[in-house]
Enzyme design. Structure first.
Site, mmCIF file in Angstrom:
data_model
loop_
_atom_site.group_PDB
_atom_site.id
_atom_site.type_symbol
_atom_site.label_atom_id
_atom_site.label_comp_id
_atom_site.label_asym_id
_atom_site.label_seq_id
_atom_site.Cartn_x
_atom_site.Cartn_y
_atom_site.Cartn_z
ATOM 1 N N LYS A 252 0.869 -1.186 0.000
ATOM 2 C CA LYS A 252 0.000 0.000 0.000
ATOM 3 C C LYS A 252 0.898 1.225 0.000
ATOM 4 C CE LYS A 252 -4.058 2.132 2.104
ATOM 5 N NZ LYS A 252 -3.726 3.467 1.683
ATOM 6 N N ARG A 272 -8.563 10.280 -7.647
ATOM 7 C CA ARG A 272 -9.594 9.612 -6.856
ATOM 8 C C ARG A 272 -10.867 10.451 -6.814
ATOM 9 N NH1 ARG A 272 -11.644 9.291 -1.723
ATOM 10 N NH2 ARG A 272 -11.187 7.469 -0.440
ATOM 11 N N GLU A 301 -1.184 3.637 -8.383
ATOM 12 C CA GLU A 301 -0.780 4.693 -7.454
ATOM 13 C C GLU A 301 0.484 5.334 -8.011
ATOM 14 O OE1 GLU A 301 -2.825 5.088 -4.838
ATOM 15 O OE2 GLU A 301 -1.690 6.133 -3.291
ATOM 16 N N PHE A 341 -2.359 -1.401 -10.130
ATOM 17 C CA PHE A 341 -2.941 -2.472 -9.318
ATOM 18 C C PHE A 341 -4.269 -2.993 -9.837
ATOM 19 C CE2 PHE A 341 -3.835 1.505 -6.851
ATOM 20 C CZ PHE A 341 -5.216 1.522 -6.950
ATOM 21 N N LYS A 425 -7.374 -2.512 4.064
ATOM 22 C CA LYS A 425 -6.069 -1.872 4.248
ATOM 23 C C LYS A 425 -5.587 -2.169 5.645
ATOM 24 C CE LYS A 425 -8.433 2.488 4.980
ATOM 25 N NZ LYS A 425 -8.622 3.867 4.615
#
Ligand code: ATP
Length: 583
Positions: A252, A272, A301, A341, A425
């Site tokens: 992450k 986002r 990301e 991802f 997460k």
């Protein structure tokens, strides 16, 4: 249809905070609106001029409105400025000083919604030398043709501070009720909204067609999809419990989420919050340009890296790329890489219904044969099924500069806009090395003292109660701010000052010097959540008269520009973290 009808509805909506009443007002105006302008009406209700991802910015400062009001009313700019200082809202000032104006204007035509919308669009699209004069003329002509009630809301629309407190799901309820007679179809509308990010279009399609037409709205290239989100877990066993069998664990990374849309040579990048940031990443664009595919929508990301060590740098380094000028130089000074991802669309086909493990396999297939250099890589991923595997992998992730890991269900579909247990997460909370951060909205402030005179001192922060669509206070924060950041936050906050506490904020008896519209989200660290008689988050849930509060809150330095107030950490999240603390 006359704008006056909408202005009158806005005035009624301003007087209520009840979701049911707001919905009733919305339904009644939607029912009255001719089909061909339903989309425009919905955008205006949202305080926008288009869908979420391409709503034009009007770029009008208070000064220009003061000048326009002066021309229309005959009062001097100084008089209007004084009124503004007293009242604190230029829409209210317009309402106040333009009383009786309409009778004194000799020639005036009724202002229609179509005309208002087109004129606002023209204001937004006027640029270059002399554009301020053109904008001024448009604004004056609008104000000349409006009553003081209409003028109030035109000014608010132009300045982007309509502040009616209507959440998207209230609007979705109203659209569903108006055109299908039932609220329960909201779920179907919500799915369509999550893939199209366009409430105006949904209302338009539904007003002309049927719920089946809404069901057939699918993802399309160059229209950003609202991102799938993750739940938070506090330890590896909790993550494994939620997934029956093997899981996929990924790094992450603390960068910025980017959604890539590519068809041949055409490429666009969205954040986002659906902002188009294509021009910020020329280096990523060149790398993407090398990929030979018919088309794709992928997610990853972007993160800044240290050019010497190739290690990930913190989020703040990436924010330097948020510039309009000198992009080429910044690109060299702050190199970034893209860690992919997910894959949502490929070769003309929607891939969101395909299991994650297959979407990853496709990504590997596409990228194994491409020459994207080291600018684009696939995110580090392994299969895990045991607690110790997750622990070791988290350690590896942290050593590499990640903020933790993601644990994902390999069989899960990509569910646009949903936050669910298919993605979890796991930050390093349980090891004691790093505590998890939360994202909180600023709703009020106390004036600064000593070195902070003229800036804000302590900021009152709130969580989001998604069930009731309100904000609940949780702490005051005054540490973690450098002087420069404090100036930046003060400037940003000054655009959202309101006279009284916002109607969607629940703050108990807390007194503040200044209140704000809930807009700006800060990332906050705190070692512990405690019970408190002062704050309203989860009030009465654990003990009568007590809510939850963050102890020793500290600002991390990260303003969550990518989050809206409704994306803040929820009351439910805080309640869960509090409960896990007690275990
Ligand atoms: P946070 O505040 O923890 O960054 P968030 O509220 O912004 O989270 P979440 O859905 O809770 O959003 O966490 C997922 C976010 O983490 C994504 O939006 C993305 O920006 C980032 N991220 C980093 N690595 C990954 C990954 N491997 N898979 C998915 N998202 C990732």
């Amino acid at each position: 249809m006359n704008f006056l009808e909408l202005a009158e509805t806005f005035a009624m909506m301003e007087k209520t905070t009840s979701r049911l009443e707001l919905t009733d007002h919305l339904v009644s105006i939607l029912k009255k609106t001719p089909t061909d302008i339903i989309d425009k009406l919905v955008y205006l209700i949202q305080g926008k001029l288009g869908p979420d991802y391409e709503s034009s910015d009007l770029g009008i400062a208070d000064k220009l409105i003061i000048k326009s009001l002066s021309l229309v009313s005959g009062h001097s700019p100084a008089y209007i400025q004084n009124k503004y200082s007293d009242i604190g809202d230029l829409g209210e000032v317009a309402y106040n000083i333009l009383t009786n104006k309409i009778q004194t204007t000799l020639i005036h035509q009724l202002l229609t919604i179509e005309y208002l919308f087109e004129t606002l669009l023209k204001i937004a699209n006027t640029s270059g030398t002399g554009s301020l004069d053109v904008k001024l003329r448009f604004i004056v002509s609008l104000l000349n043709n409006s009553s003081n009630l209409e003028a109030k809301f035109i000014v608010k629309l132009i300045l982007g501070n309509l502040r009616l407190g209507i959440a998207n799901f209230t609007l979705l309820d109203a659209i569903s009720l108006t055109f299908t007679g039932e609220k329960k179809n909201r779920r179907i509308l919500e799915r369509a909204y999550n893939v199209s990010s366009d409430l105006g279009k949904i209302a338009l399609i539904l007003s002309k067609g049927s719920i089946e037409d809404i069901q057939s709205i699918s993802i399309s290239l160059f229209i950003p999809i609202r991102p799938m989100l993750a739940e938070r877990v506090s330890n590896p066993s909790e993550a494994l419990e939620k997934i029956n069998g093997d899981a996929l664990a990924e790094f992450k990374i603390d960068g910025e989420r980017i959604q890539i849309h590519k068809k041949g040579k055409k490429i666009e990048l969205f954040t986002r919050s659906l902002e188009n940031v294509t021009s910020n990443f020329p280096d990523i664009l060149s790398a993407l340009d090398e990929i030979e595919t018919k088309d794709l929508i992928a997610e990853g990301e972007v993160v800044a890296i240290d050019p010497a060590t190739k290690k990930y740098l913190p989020f703040q380094a990436l924010m330097r790329r948020r510039r309009k000028y000198n992009i080429q130089q910044i690109t060299l000074d702050y190199p970034v890489i893209l860690n992919l991802f997910d894959l949502l669309y490929y070769n003309g086909l929607d891939k969101t219904h395909v299991p994650l493990s297959e979407r990853r396999r496709l990504l590997e297939e596409i990228f194994s044969t491409q020459k994207t250099g080291d600018k684009i890589i696939l995110i580090d991923q392994i299969k895990v099924s045991r607690i110790d595997e997750i622990e070791n992998y988290t350690e590896k992730a942290l050593k590499n500069g990640c903020e933790g890991i993601m644990v994902k269900n390999p069989n899960s579909q990509y569910r646009a806009g949903a936050r669910e247990w298919a993605w979890m997460k796991l930050k390093k909370e349980y090891s004691g090395e790093v505590t998890d951060s939360v994202d909180l909205v600023i709703v009020g402030a106390l004036h600064g003292k000593g070195r902070r005179v003229g800036k804000y001192g302590a900021l009152l922060l709130a969580t989001y109660d998604a069930e009731r669509d309100v904000f609940c206070t949780i702490c005051k924060v005054g540490t973690g701010f450098t002087d420069n950041v404090l100036i930046d936050i003060t400037d940003k906050l000054n655009m959202h000052v309101i006279k009284h506490k916002h109607s969607r904020v629940e703050s108990g008896n807390t007194k503040m010097d200044t209140w704000f519209e809930p807009k700006i989200v800060l990332e906050i660290l705190s070692p512990e959540i405690t019970l408190s008689p002062v704050y309203t988050t989860a009030i009465n849930r654990i003990k009568s008269g007590y809510g939850l509060a963050l102890r020793f809150p500290k600002f991390t330095g990260k303003i969550r520009e990518d989050k809206s107030a409704e994306d803040a950490t929820t009351v439910k999240d805080i309640f869960e973290i509090y409960r896990s603390q007690l275990k």
